[in-house]
Design a protein around this motif. Structure first.
Motif, PDB file in Angstrom:
ATOM      1  N   PRO A 198       0.814  -1.216   0.000  1.00  0.00           N
ATOM      2  CA  PRO A 198       0.000   0.000   0.000  1.00  0.00           C
ATOM      3  C   PRO A 198       0.850   1.270   0.000  1.00  0.00           C
ATOM      4  N   LEU A 199       1.941   1.262   0.777  1.00  0.00           N
ATOM      5  CA  LEU A 199       2.839   2.411   0.848  1.00  0.00           C
ATOM      6  C   LEU A 199       4.258   1.922   1.057  1.00  0.00           C
ATOM      7  N   ARG A 200       5.191   2.581   0.431  1.00  0.00           N
ATOM      8  CA  ARG A 200       6.580   2.237   0.629  1.00  0.00           C
ATOM      9  C   ARG A 200       7.033   2.624   2.028  1.00  0.00           C
ATOM     10  N   PRO A 201       7.697   1.717   2.746  1.00  0.00           N
ATOM     11  CA  PRO A 201       8.335   2.111   4.002  1.00  0.00           C
ATOM     12  C   PRO A 201       9.430   3.142   3.736  1.00  0.00           C
ATOM     13  N   ASP A 202       9.877   3.821   4.790  1.00  0.00           N
ATOM     14  CA  ASP A 202      10.940   4.808   4.619  1.00  0.00           C
ATOM     15  C   ASP A 202      12.226   4.170   4.121  1.00  0.00           C
ATOM     16  N   HIS A 203      12.536   2.979   4.643  1.00  0.00           N
ATOM     17  CA  HIS A 203      13.742   2.277   4.217  1.00  0.00           C
ATOM     18  C   HIS A 203      13.426   0.793   4.086  1.00  0.00           C
ATOM     19  N   ILE A 204      13.931   0.189   3.025  1.00  0.00           N
ATOM     20  CA  ILE A 204      13.820  -1.254   2.833  1.00  0.00           C
ATOM     21  C   ILE A 204      15.236  -1.789   2.683  1.00  0.00           C
ATOM     22  N   ILE A 221       6.503  -5.670  16.199  1.00  0.00           N
ATOM     23  CA  ILE A 221       7.215  -4.580  15.537  1.00  0.00           C
ATOM     24  C   ILE A 221       8.361  -4.159  16.442  1.00  0.00           C
ATOM     25  N   GLN A 222       9.570  -4.262  15.937  1.00  0.00           N
ATOM     26  CA  GLN A 222      10.733  -3.896  16.746  1.00  0.00           C
ATOM     27  C   GLN A 222      10.822  -2.382  16.882  1.00  0.00           C
ATOM     28  N   ILE A 223      10.998  -1.925  18.103  1.00  0.00           N
ATOM     29  CA  ILE A 223      11.086  -0.490  18.369  1.00  0.00           C
ATOM     30  C   ILE A 223      12.539  -0.097  18.622  1.00  0.00           C
ATOM     31  N   ILE A 224      12.982   0.926  17.931  1.00  0.00           N
ATOM     32  CA  ILE A 224      14.309   1.492  18.175  1.00  0.00           C
ATOM     33  C   ILE A 224      14.107   2.946  18.590  1.00  0.00           C
ATOM     34  N   LYS A 225      14.467   3.266  19.820  1.00  0.00           N
ATOM     35  CA  LYS A 225      14.312   4.622  20.320  1.00  0.00           C
ATOM     36  C   LYS A 225      15.567   5.422  19.978  1.00  0.00           C
ATOM     37  N   LEU A 226      15.367   6.448  19.191  1.00  0.00           N
ATOM     38  CA  LEU A 226      16.483   7.255  18.722  1.00  0.00           C
ATOM     39  C   LEU A 226      16.931   8.226  19.808  1.00  0.00           C
ATOM     40  N   PRO A 227      18.232   8.430  19.953  1.00  0.00           N
ATOM     41  CA  PRO A 227      18.720   9.458  20.887  1.00  0.00           C
ATOM     42  C   PRO A 227      18.200  10.835  20.489  1.00  0.00           C
ATOM     43  N   LEU A 251       1.083   2.148  13.066  1.00  0.00           N
ATOM     44  CA  LEU A 251       1.247   0.721  13.350  1.00  0.00           C
ATOM     45  C   LEU A 251       0.345  -0.117  12.452  1.00  0.00           C
ATOM     46  N   ALA A 252      -0.867   0.362  12.200  1.00  0.00           N
ATOM     47  CA  ALA A 252      -1.795  -0.388  11.361  1.00  0.00           C
ATOM     48  C   ALA A 252      -1.268  -0.526   9.941  1.00  0.00           C
ATOM     49  N   ARG A 253      -0.686   0.554   9.401  1.00  0.00           N
ATOM     50  CA  ARG A 253      -0.175   0.486   8.030  1.00  0.00           C
ATOM     51  C   ARG A 253       1.065  -0.396   7.942  1.00  0.00           C
ATOM     52  N   MET A 254       1.907  -0.330   8.958  1.00  0.00           N
ATOM     53  CA  MET A 254       3.066  -1.210   8.986  1.00  0.00           C
ATOM     54  C   MET A 254       2.634  -2.672   8.980  1.00  0.00           C
ATOM     55  N   ASN A 255       1.670  -2.988   9.805  1.00  0.00           N
ATOM     56  CA  ASN A 255       1.187  -4.368   9.901  1.00  0.00           C
ATOM     57  C   ASN A 255       0.524  -4.807   8.600  1.00  0.00           C
ATOM     58  N   LEU A 256      -0.202  -3.877   7.941  1.00  0.00           N
ATOM     59  CA  LEU A 256      -0.835  -4.194   6.663  1.00  0.00           C
ATOM     60  C   LEU A 256       0.213  -4.520   5.605  1.00  0.00           C
ATOM     61  N   ASN A 257       1.283  -3.725   5.559  1.00  0.00           N
ATOM     62  CA  ASN A 257       2.363  -4.018   4.607  1.00  0.00           C
ATOM     63  C   ASN A 257       2.904  -5.429   4.800  1.00  0.00           C
ATOM     64  N   ARG A 258       3.133  -5.817   6.053  1.00  0.00           N
ATOM     65  CA  ARG A 258       3.658  -7.157   6.319  1.00  0.00           C
ATOM     66  C   ARG A 258       2.657  -8.235   5.912  1.00  0.00           C
ATOM     67  N   GLU A 279      11.868 -13.533   4.510  1.00  0.00           N
ATOM     68  CA  GLU A 279      11.329 -13.082   5.788  1.00  0.00           C
ATOM     69  C   GLU A 279      11.386 -11.559   5.870  1.00  0.00           C
ATOM     70  N   VAL A 280      10.313 -10.967   6.367  1.00  0.00           N
ATOM     71  CA  VAL A 280      10.284  -9.519   6.526  1.00  0.00           C
ATOM     72  C   VAL A 280      10.097  -9.195   7.999  1.00  0.00           C
ATOM     73  N   ARG A 281      10.824  -8.207   8.468  1.00  0.00           N
ATOM     74  CA  ARG A 281      10.707  -7.732   9.836  1.00  0.00           C
ATOM     75  C   ARG A 281      10.376  -6.253   9.832  1.00  0.00           C
ATOM     76  N   LEU A 282       9.478  -5.873  10.726  1.00  0.00           N
ATOM     77  CA  LEU A 282       9.068  -4.475  10.836  1.00  0.00           C
ATOM     78  C   LEU A 282       9.873  -3.780  11.921  1.00  0.00           C
ATOM     79  N   VAL A 283      10.355  -2.582  11.593  1.00  0.00           N
ATOM     80  CA  VAL A 283      11.165  -1.803  12.527  1.00  0.00           C
ATOM     81  C   VAL A 283      10.607  -0.389  12.576  1.00  0.00           C
TER      82      VAL A 283
END
Length: 341
Positions: A44-50, A113-119, A72-79, A90-94
């Motif tokens: 449906p939409l391109r992620p920011d980075h693949i 969905i893996q969460i990475i908290k940016l500094p 989160l809903a759109r990320m899950n839909l893409n997967r 295999e695809v992983r969501l970040v």
């Protein structure tokens, strides 16, 4: 005191947290297109980075602002779309963000969905844009083309350009971009909308209404319909530019539903304080007013229904789409009735 070294960009930080070599890069557009074609998949939409690394594909979303349930809903839909057919890598969501509320964080973990908290000191990720083009589908000219196509259902690019007084070159470019996203289907010199939900998802991501919201307050009325009528009468008398939109106008156009707990309207920023003084209340009640400041001319083509001044059908549909999943039922009702409005 020594501070930890901060990578130059958020992208570098994400790769480091994922254990991906720093010299790795996003899949190039040509390679990604070939991968999509080979696997028969359209997102449906391109992620920011693949990023592809050791047989795993990472769909990475970079959020500059707040993380919403729609994200989160759109990320899950893409997967889900990716995994419909067996044999795909295999695809992983970040999800990478500087802050995330507890509710969204818990839901992200439930969705794997893996969460990475940016500094906070790191350079901010870029805002999400409609992928693969610098054409914004929610811009005034683009949206006029799209809503004309919704009204006509099946027409030529030339007719779209003529009826909306937009150059043929721009119209062609918009249709090509939508065609690349499988939103529009071209056949025998004519075009038609093929995937409405994909279109609406693109609008919600590109122009979220939350970004235009300036104020939210309780108003001194017992029902939303009466509130909208009385506010219309008062603002018209004062010749203050305004227009009710989204839930309010959508309910009037479709007769699908009229929410009695909220009114939504556009006001110029300079009129908001006067609005609060005249209609606001410090006591919580059943009617909230959500005030948006316009990012384009929303006042010229208003209509009046049931003594309420509302945005045009085109603007109403754009604004409903910008509310995302929370207004999807009303948005789809608006799409279904759009040709007759």
């Amino acid at each position: 005191m020594e501070f930890p070294e901060i990578p130059e960009t958020a992208e570098e930080y994400v790769r480091k947290q994922l254990g991906i070599p720093p010299d790795s890069r996003d899949l190039e557009p040509e390679k990604l297109a070939n991968l999509y074609d080979a696997l028969n998949v359209v997102l449906p939409l391109r992620p920011d980075h693949i990023i592809q690394n050791q047989g795993i594909i990472y769909f990475v979303e970079m959020k500059k602002g707040s993380v919403t349930l729609d994200t989160l809903a759109r990320m899950n839909l893409n997967r889900d779309i990716w995994q419909k057919k067996p044999g795909r890598p295999e695809v992983r969501l970040v999800l990478a963000a500087k802050t995330i509320n507890k509710r969204e964080e818990e839901l992200a973990r439930d969705l794997d969905i893996q969460i990475i908290k940016l500094p906070w000191a790191i350079s901010s990720p870029k805002d999400q844009e409609y992928k693969s083009s610098n054409v914004r589908i929610s811009s005034d000219k683009s949206w006029r083309i799209i809503t004309r196509l919704l009204k006509e259902k099946n027409t030529s690019i030339r007719q779209l350009a003529i009826k909306e007084n937009v150059s043929y070159g721009w119209t062609h470019k918009v249709i090509e971009i939508l065609s690349e996203q499988n939103i529009v289907r071209k056949e025998g010199g004519y075009v038609t909308i093929a995937d409405v939900k994909n279109l609406l998802n693109g609008v919600a991501w590109e122009r979220p209404m939350k970004n235009l919201q300036e104020e939210e307050l309780f108003v001194n009325f017992t029902g939303a319909h009466v509130a909208a009528q009385e506010i219309t009468r008062a603002l018209k008398d004062q010749k203050i530019p305004f227009a009710f939109t989204s839930y309010t106008s959508g309910g009037l156009y479709t007769s699908y539903a009229f929410r009695q707990d909220v009114i939504c309207l556009y006001l110029e920023k300079g009129a908001i304080d006067q609005f609060k003084e005249n209609f606001g209340t410090t006591q919580e009640n059943n009617v909230r007013a959500i005030i948006y400041t316009p990012d384009r001319d929303v006042f010229t083509h208003t209509q009046e229904k049931e003594s309420i001044v509302i945005t045009s059908p085109s603007q109403t549909l754009l604004d409903l789409a910008g509310l995302g999943y929370s207004a999807m039922d009303l948005t789809m009702a608006m799409v279904e009735r759009y040709a007759g409005l």
